[in-house]
Scaffold this motif. Structure first.
Motif, mmCIF file in Angstrom:
data_model
loop_
_atom_site.group_PDB
_atom_site.id
_atom_site.type_symbol
_atom_site.label_atom_id
_atom_site.label_comp_id
_atom_site.label_asym_id
_atom_site.label_seq_id
_atom_site.Cartn_x
_atom_site.Cartn_y
_atom_site.Cartn_z
ATOM 1 N N PRO A 180 0.790 -1.240 0.000
ATOM 2 C CA PRO A 180 0.000 0.000 0.000
ATOM 3 C C PRO A 180 0.817 1.282 0.000
ATOM 4 O O PRO A 180 0.332 2.332 -0.443
ATOM 5 N N LEU A 181 2.073 1.238 0.475
ATOM 6 C CA LEU A 181 2.878 2.455 0.584
ATOM 7 C C LEU A 181 3.983 2.544 -0.468
ATOM 8 O O LEU A 181 4.709 3.529 -0.525
ATOM 9 N N PRO A 190 -6.270 -0.070 -4.365
ATOM 10 C CA PRO A 190 -7.110 -0.186 -3.173
ATOM 11 C C PRO A 190 -8.008 -1.411 -3.157
ATOM 12 O O PRO A 190 -8.388 -1.893 -2.096
ATOM 13 N N TYR A 191 -8.345 -1.965 -4.331
ATOM 14 C CA TYR A 191 -9.198 -3.150 -4.395
ATOM 15 C C TYR A 191 -8.493 -4.383 -3.845
ATOM 16 O O TYR A 191 -9.125 -5.416 -3.628
ATOM 17 N N TRP A 193 -6.208 -4.078 -1.089
ATOM 18 C CA TRP A 193 -5.625 -3.771 0.224
ATOM 19 C C TRP A 193 -5.910 -4.874 1.241
ATOM 20 O O TRP A 193 -5.022 -5.319 1.953
ATOM 21 N N LEU A 194 -7.161 -5.299 1.306
ATOM 22 C CA LEU A 194 -7.531 -6.293 2.316
ATOM 23 C C LEU A 194 -6.844 -7.627 2.045
ATOM 24 O O LEU A 194 -6.250 -8.212 2.957
ATOM 25 N N SER A 195 -6.912 -8.113 0.817
ATOM 26 C CA SER A 195 -6.289 -9.403 0.518
ATOM 27 C C SER A 195 -4.773 -9.332 0.687
ATOM 28 O O SER A 195 -4.143 -10.287 1.159
ATOM 29 N N TRP A 196 -4.177 -8.191 0.317
ATOM 30 C CA TRP A 196 -2.732 -8.027 0.522
ATOM 31 C C TRP A 196 -2.388 -8.144 2.005
ATOM 32 O O TRP A 196 -1.439 -8.837 2.384
ATOM 33 N N TYR A 197 -3.178 -7.475 2.833
ATOM 34 C CA TYR A 197 -2.924 -7.487 4.279
ATOM 35 C C TYR A 197 -3.041 -8.902 4.846
ATOM 36 O O TYR A 197 -2.185 -9.348 5.626
ATOM 37 N N LEU A 198 -4.089 -9.613 4.451
ATOM 38 C CA LEU A 198 -4.304 -10.971 4.959
ATOM 39 C C LEU A 198 -3.172 -11.908 4.550
ATOM 40 O O LEU A 198 -2.683 -12.707 5.351
ATOM 41 N N VAL A 202 0.161 -13.841 6.749
ATOM 42 C CA VAL A 202 0.330 -15.298 6.747
ATOM 43 C C VAL A 202 1.612 -15.724 6.048
ATOM 44 O O VAL A 202 2.365 -16.564 6.561
ATOM 45 N N GLU A 203 1.895 -15.107 4.854
ATOM 46 C CA GLU A 203 3.011 -15.599 4.055
ATOM 47 C C GLU A 203 3.956 -14.516 3.544
ATOM 48 O O GLU A 203 4.867 -14.804 2.778
ATOM 49 N N GLY A 204 3.748 -13.271 3.947
ATOM 50 C CA GLY A 204 4.707 -12.236 3.586
ATOM 51 C C GLY A 204 4.422 -11.548 2.261
ATOM 52 O O GLY A 204 3.265 -11.445 1.843
ATOM 53 N N PRO A 205 5.472 -11.061 1.579
ATOM 54 C CA PRO A 205 5.312 -10.264 0.357
ATOM 55 C C PRO A 205 4.415 -10.944 -0.667
ATOM 56 O O PRO A 205 4.490 -12.156 -0.879
ATOM 57 N N ASN A 206 3.566 -10.126 -1.320
ATOM 58 C CA ASN A 206 2.609 -10.658 -2.284
ATOM 59 C C ASN A 206 2.140 -9.544 -3.214
ATOM 60 O O ASN A 206 2.515 -8.381 -3.043
ATOM 61 N N ASP A 207 1.306 -9.906 -4.172
ATOM 62 C CA ASP A 207 0.804 -8.926 -5.139
ATOM 63 C C ASP A 207 -0.679 -8.619 -4.946
ATOM 64 O O ASP A 207 -1.305 -8.009 -5.798
ATOM 65 N N GLY A 208 -1.227 -9.074 -3.839
ATOM 66 C CA GLY A 208 -2.639 -8.864 -3.568
ATOM 67 C C GLY A 208 -3.444 -10.140 -3.635
ATOM 68 O O GLY A 208 -4.537 -10.219 -3.075
#
Length: 244
Positions: A180-181, A190-191, A193-198, A202-208
């Motif tokens: 996000p930053l 922004p679509y 943000w939630l899945s990225w956070y979750l 659990v597993e670290g760096p991701n693309d969403g």
């Protein structure tokens, strides 16, 4: 960024097939899934195709359509470049006995080779999505329930045991990372943000949607700063983010 093995003339001897991911398409109302990629590669002298399989279907269903397309296109070898689920489809096709000698390379881009926690949430294996939400996707939107099952971490472990790499095929992969930053070099939409956070918890760096670690297969060519809808797959194509 994405490279395809080239011949002596600087370009590949075989056609390059760009395989779209989950909920993907070829071109709709002038909007391309692989925004700018095909045109860029054609300008460079490559022979490029963008088949449209079913946007939301199981790996087996999409792969059958892809194999039919390839049989109609050429009798010779091809390079497969698959984004997201398209990378899993490409691996399935390369492993199929009917395609022996037909696939030169498989390049996967942000493909969930080890599944994604989001699928586990949709199945209720992890907290995050309710049964009502899953019912909406399956019953109202017509998404195949098998998709969620196949992209779960447990199913992908079984998939990897049965869909094995072929020694005559070269496999390489790229991961996408965003946040996000913008610390990764890409600001996630922004679509996601939630899945990225979750996933990050659990597993670290991701693309969403896909953890970077899950996208590693064969020779890993590195992490690219992008989320699910920038650069390679084009929900944000009209922003002209540019081809890979």
């Amino acid at each position: 960024y994405v490279e395809v093995t080239a011949g002596n003339n600087g370009h590949t001897r075989y056609p390059v097939i760009l395989v779209h991911g989950f909920a993907g398409w070829d071109e709709i109302m002038g909007i391309e899934y692989f925004y700018g990629v095909k045109d860029y590669m054609l300008e460079q002298g490559y022979d490029v195709y963008t088949p449209a399989t079913m946007p939301v279907a199981s790996i087996e269903t999409r792969s059958a359509l892809l194999m039919q397309y390839l049989h109609e296109l050429t009798s010779g070898p091809v390079h497969l470049v698959g984004h997201s689920q398209g990378g899993l489809d490409s691996r399935f096709v390369a492993a199929h006995p009917a395609m022996a000698g037909r696939i030169a390379t498989v390049t996967t881009v942000s493909s969930p080779h080890r599944g994604t926690p989001i699928a586990d949430m949709a199945l209720g294996l992890l907290p995050g999505w309710s049964e009502a939400a899953l019912g909406f996707f399956v019953e109202v939107l017509g998404w195949e329930y098998a998709v969620f099952q196949q992209l779960s971490e447990a199913h992908m472990a079984a998939f990897n045991r049965t869909v094995t790499d072929k020694v005559q095929v070269s496999y390489r992969s790229y991961s996408f990372v965003s946040d996000p930053l913008g610390f990764t070099g890409d600001v996630i939409g922004p679509y996601f943000w939630l899945s990225w956070y979750l996933i990050d918890k659990v597993e670290g760096p991701n693309d969403g949607l896909v953890p970077a670690s899950s996208a590693v297969w064969g020779e890993h060519r590195g992490e690219l700063p992008a989320d699910r809808c920038s650069r390679f797959s084009n929900i944000r194509g009209m922003e002209k983010s540019g081809p890979l």
